[in-house]
Write an enzyme that holds these catalytic residues in place. Structure first.
Site, PDB file in Angstrom:
ATOM      1  N   ILE A 134      20.002  45.796  50.029  1.00  0.00           N
ATOM      2  CA  ILE A 134      18.764  45.451  50.743  1.00  0.00           C
ATOM      3  C   ILE A 134      18.656  43.953  50.974  1.00  0.00           C
ATOM      4  O   ILE A 134      17.675  43.474  51.534  1.00  0.00           O
ATOM      5  CB  ILE A 134      17.525  45.945  49.969  1.00  0.00           C
ATOM      6  CG1 ILE A 134      17.519  45.405  48.540  1.00  0.00           C
ATOM      7  CG2 ILE A 134      17.456  47.460  49.974  1.00  0.00           C
ATOM      8  CD1 ILE A 134      16.295  45.801  47.731  1.00  0.00           C
ATOM      9  N   GLY A 135      19.638  43.182  50.522  1.00  0.00           N
ATOM     10  CA  GLY A 135      19.636  41.745  50.767  1.00  0.00           C
ATOM     11  C   GLY A 135      20.778  41.084  50.045  1.00  0.00           C
ATOM     12  O   GLY A 135      21.333  41.618  49.090  1.00  0.00           O
ATOM     13  N   GLY A 191      22.573  36.891  49.217  1.00  0.00           N
ATOM     14  CA  GLY A 191      22.447  35.453  49.326  1.00  0.00           C
ATOM     15  C   GLY A 191      23.758  34.794  49.007  1.00  0.00           C
ATOM     16  O   GLY A 191      24.823  35.420  49.044  1.00  0.00           O
ATOM     17  N   GLY A 192      23.671  33.525  48.627  1.00  0.00           N
ATOM     18  CA  GLY A 192      24.893  32.766  48.431  1.00  0.00           C
ATOM     19  C   GLY A 192      25.680  33.189  47.215  1.00  0.00           C
ATOM     20  O   GLY A 192      26.896  33.052  47.180  1.00  0.00           O
ATOM     21  N   MET A 193      25.013  33.716  46.174  1.00  0.00           N
ATOM     22  CA  MET A 193      25.775  34.007  44.961  1.00  0.00           C
ATOM     23  C   MET A 193      25.683  35.459  44.536  1.00  0.00           C
ATOM     24  O   MET A 193      26.318  35.865  43.572  1.00  0.00           O
ATOM     25  CB  MET A 193      25.280  33.118  43.810  1.00  0.00           C
ATOM     26  CG  MET A 193      23.853  33.363  43.377  1.00  0.00           C
ATOM     27  SD  MET A 193      23.377  32.246  42.039  1.00  0.00           S
ATOM     28  CE  MET A 193      21.679  32.744  41.775  1.00  0.00           C
ATOM     29  N   VAL A 243      21.404  42.048  46.455  1.00  0.00           N
ATOM     30  CA  VAL A 243      20.323  42.845  45.885  1.00  0.00           C
ATOM     31  C   VAL A 243      20.443  44.251  46.434  1.00  0.00           C
ATOM     32  O   VAL A 243      20.610  44.456  47.652  1.00  0.00           O
ATOM     33  CB  VAL A 243      18.944  42.248  46.224  1.00  0.00           C
ATOM     34  CG1 VAL A 243      17.840  43.079  45.584  1.00  0.00           C
ATOM     35  CG2 VAL A 243      18.843  40.804  45.748  1.00  0.00           C
ATOM     36  N   LYS A 269      19.836  43.095  41.130  1.00  0.00           N
ATOM     37  CA  LYS A 269      20.563  41.945  41.651  1.00  0.00           C
ATOM     38  C   LYS A 269      21.837  41.761  40.832  1.00  0.00           C
ATOM     39  O   LYS A 269      21.807  41.741  39.601  1.00  0.00           O
ATOM     40  CB  LYS A 269      19.710  40.681  41.585  1.00  0.00           C
ATOM     41  CG  LYS A 269      20.358  39.494  42.289  1.00  0.00           C
ATOM     42  CD  LYS A 269      19.374  38.366  42.515  1.00  0.00           C
ATOM     43  CE  LYS A 269      19.988  37.255  43.347  1.00  0.00           C
ATOM     44  NZ  LYS A 269      19.035  36.170  43.616  1.00  0.00           N
ATOM     45  N   ASP A 284      12.993  27.579  47.065  1.00  0.00           N
ATOM     46  CA  ASP A 284      13.470  28.327  48.234  1.00  0.00           C
ATOM     47  C   ASP A 284      12.352  29.205  48.784  1.00  0.00           C
ATOM     48  O   ASP A 284      12.532  30.399  49.034  1.00  0.00           O
ATOM     49  CB  ASP A 284      14.682  29.182  47.861  1.00  0.00           C
ATOM     50  CG  ASP A 284      15.427  29.677  49.116  1.00  0.00           C
ATOM     51  OD1 ASP A 284      15.285  29.036  50.187  1.00  0.00           O
ATOM     52  OD2 ASP A 284      16.127  30.688  49.019  1.00  0.00           O
TER      53      ASP A 284
END
Length: 757
Positions: free
Chosen positions: A90-91, A93-95, A98, A115, A208
């Site tokens: 569902i998502g 990011g950089g590291m 999720v 996550k 962020d």
């Protein structure tokens, strides 16, 4: 290479990138100033930048996925992580990524967000950041922050944590989808502010903040997500702080990053205030304050640190075309499309944002951290003040501004006041031209009122006094008194605070009391009515004294009212009460005479008061309390005052008359005590004064009557002493002759009546 030299190379490299390619050589020749090695390093970086193209602008994982021909994280889907089964991503990011997950061990049914660090990203720094985020979430418990539910390590050694699954939309999408107006958007945004302020109170800076990290549920509750790059201000929470990252690897969302973040400087809570200002700008206007077209560091640095955003009320009037990185038009923002999901007409939205909201947003977006709102709570409070119509901190506090806010907060009261004011102004304008006529009519009305008062007083007292001695006048006098009381009662209700009218009323009630039942004047025998009238006079005077304590005229009326009450109480046999009222009157008369010792009228009133008190205490010719010594004390005080006044007014017959009255009363008390010699001397002194007064006014009936009374008392005293029988007979004969002469001029009842000078 030293850190200082590397910083200089980076700065000059970024400055060179800002110039067109054909100007860079001249720029480098100027700034390097013979340092060939420095110039070589910068030219190498410029060459690498040109060869890399857009590669460094693309996230590393996205670029790797593109090369491998698969979407990042696709291999993890449907895997089992601990007791959870992954459903879908569902998502990311950089590291990490999720996933939507559910319990795989069927202990209970619950959808969660899990996550997980990506494969290949588990270096020491990334693992530290991931554990850091997990520790942060574990320390935060707030209704507007996604809660940490669980955590652990996967079978292949990757750490993960489980959060509550928030099913919602980014705050900007939610507001546009539900067409929330500006007020509703501000209230929702304040929920986010409470979450960020809570994190700050727990020494956590988010770093962020952006719409995708602020989800709004179907119930309208905002939830703050993703503390992946948050910074701990308290090292004890995790044993270490997160150190600044190298410029090339800096983790942030440039569109929402603060100038200090972009420059790689120390990040504080003021950085989150700035990011919230960017979100608020977008939430209100549909536009972002800055449009980052390239991920090139120098371009981001220039835009965020140097460009000033336009006012929100101006931004909503602009047309802006949004494009993807390849130039494809994604959306076109127009004033109509923006306002359609907010306030309706574009002009209405512009007016709504102009003023307070312009200033609030721009204060949050100031370049210098120290000039922004010191805390998120203060930003939220300024929004509350705006919503409640109060002056805001972000705007200069002028009288006009505060007044406008006051009016806006009290619209109903101000509207009512305005209507009243308009009505008053209308009345003033309508009657202005009649002002002179009205003044003239008012003067006429005042003269008429004065004439009516004068006529009423004349009717009440002068007419009454004229008919008092006429045979059969009692019914007429009773009618006069009845009408007089009706008039005075009506006038009393309308007298207001008019001092002169109040004193006139007090005098009138006292005079009515005299007519009704005072024993010292011709009266109607209505002692109860007289007592009521005197007490009304006393009530008026008491109220006036409270308002004007130093007014001598009021004290004089007050004393006279007490004397009138006491006179009636003597007649009705209440001697103790009568004496107490005489004493109250004496207190005020003494105060008046002490302030004006040369005023004969005040002295006469004081002597009359002492005579009445002496009679009440022990004069054998009147009802008394039997205290001879107190009576003598008051009669002797009369002689002292009369002697003092005789110096100031030697020709005053009224003052001199008190000598014979006091000496006679002293003689009566001495005779009663058996001291006949002293009594004789006192009577003779009284006789001497009386004869001198008759020399001045031979026909005065009061002097003649008193002389007759004295002759009779002297005759009786001489007979008791058995010293001068012939003299006693002579004085008795003089008394008879004086009374016989008076009988020819006055009715018998007036001869026998006790009269006061």
């Amino acid at each position: 290479m030293t850190p200082e030299r590397w910083e200089r190379i980076k700065r000059l490299f970024e400055l060179a990138l800002e110039r067109p390619p054909n100007q860079r050589a001249a720029f480098l020749a100027e700034v390097c100033a013979g340092d060939d090695q420095l110039r070589t390093e910068i030219e190498s970086l410029l060459s690498s930048h040109e060869e890399a193209g857009s590669f460094i602008e693309m996230p590393a994982l996205a670029a790797a996925a593109e090369l491998l021909g698969k979407e990042p994280g696709a291999s993890e889907v449907r895997q089992r992580i601990g007791p959870y089964k992954l459903i879908r991503e569902i998502g990311h990011g950089g590291m990490g990524a999720v996933y939507l997950a559910v319990r795989a061990d069927e202990q209970f049914q619950k959808r969660v967000a899990l996550k997980l660090i990506r494969h290949g990203m588990n270096n020491r720094d990334i693992l530290r950041r991931f554990r850091q985020e997990r520790q942060i979430l574990a320390s935060l418990d707030h209704p507007n922050i996604a809660r940490l539910l669980d955590g652990g390590t996967s079978e292949d050694g990757l750490p993960y944590f489980v959060m509550e699954y928030i099913e919602g939309l980014p705050i900007t999408d939610y507001c546009d989808h539900h067409k929330l107006n500006t007020t509703e958007r501000l209230k929702l945004f304040r929920q986010v502010c409470t979450a960020v302020e809570y994190a700050h109170q727990n020494l956590v800076v988010h770093r962020d903040l952006k719409p995708s990290n602020m989800l709004v549920t179907a119930e309208g509750v905002a939830k703050l997500l993703d503390f992946g790059i948050a910074k701990l201000l308290n090292p004890e929470l995790s044993g270490q702080t997160i150190e600044p990252t190298a410029t090339a690897l800096r983790l942030m969302t440039p569109e929402y990053a603060s100038p200090e973040q972009v420059r790689g400087e120390s990040v504080t809570t003021a950085s989150d205030v700035y990011s919230l200002g960017v979100v608020l700008y977008e939430l209100l206007t549909g536009h972002r304050p800055f449009r980052v077209k390239s991920r090139a560091p120098h371009e981001i640095l220039r835009i965020v640190c140097e460009e000033e955003p336009v006012r929100p009320s101006t931004a909503v009037t602009r047309v802006e075309v949004e494009t993807d990185s390849d130039g494809t038009v994604r959306a076109t923002l127009t004033p109509e499309s923006v306002s359609r999901t907010r306030e309706g007409p574009p002009e209405k939205l512009r007016r709504r944002l102009k003023g307070d909201l312009d200033n609030i947003v721009l204060m949050a977006l100031r370049k210098e951290p120290q000039r922004r709102y010191p805390t998120v709570n203060q930003l939220s409070e300024d929004l509350r003040r705006h919503l409640e119509g109060e002056p805001v901190v972000a705007r200069r506090s002028t009288f006009g501004y505060r007044a406008a806010k006051l009016i806006k907060r009290n619209k109903i009261a101000v509207t009512a006041a305005a209507l009243i004011l308009l009505t008053l102004l209308g009345g003033i304008v309508a009657t202005w031209w009649q002002a002179r006529v009205a003044n003239r009519e008012r003067a006429i009305a005042e003269r008429r009122f004065t004439d009516v008062r004068r006529l009423a007083n004349s009717f009440l007292f002068e007419v009454h006094d004229a008919i008092e001695k006429l045979p059969g006048s009692a019914p007429a006098r009773q009618l006069v008194v009845k009408r007089a009381l009706e008039y005075l009662d009506n006038l009393s209700r309308e007298s207001g605070d008019d001092l002169s009218l109040q004193l006139e009323l007090a005098t009138a009630y006292r005079r009515i009391g005299n007519v009704q039942g005072n024993p010292n004047t011709g009266n109607l025998g209505d002692t109860a009515g007289a007592l009521e009238s005197y007490r009304r006079s006393l009530a008026i005077c008491t109220k006036l004294r409270d308002a004007y304590p130093a007014n001598a005229e009021i004290l004089r009326h007050l004393a006279a009212s007490y004397v009138g009450i006491a006179d009636i109480l003597v007649v009705t046999g209440k001697l103790s009460e009568a004496v107490e009222n005489y004493r109250q009157a004496l207190r005020f008369n003494e105060e008046l005479f002490a302030a004006h010792p040369d005023d004969p009228q005040l002295g006469l009133a004081l002597m009359r008061n002492h005579l009445k008190l002496g009679d009440g205490w022990g004069n054998p010719n009147f009802p008394n309390l039997g205290d001879r010594e107190k009576a003598l004390e008051h009669f002797r005080r009369v002689l002292e005052i009369a002697a003092r006044l005789s110096v100031a007014a030697p020709a005053s017959t009224q003052v001199r008359s008190y000598f014979y009255l006091a000496h006679e009363r002293i003689g009566d008390l001495e005779a009663l005590a058996g001291d006949l010699a002293r009594a004789l001397a006192s009577y003779q002194q009284s006789e001497e004064v009386t004869r001198k007064l008759l020399d001045v006014d031979p026909v005065n009936v009061y002097y003649r009557r008193h002389l007759a009374v004295l002759q009779q008392k002297l005759s009786n005293l001489l007979l008791k002493q058995r010293q001068d029988v012939i003299g006693a007979r002579a004085r008795a004969r003089q008394a008879f002759e004086l009374v016989s002469a008076l009988a020819k001029r006055l009715p018998p009842m007036l001869i026998c009546k006790v009269c006061w000078p």
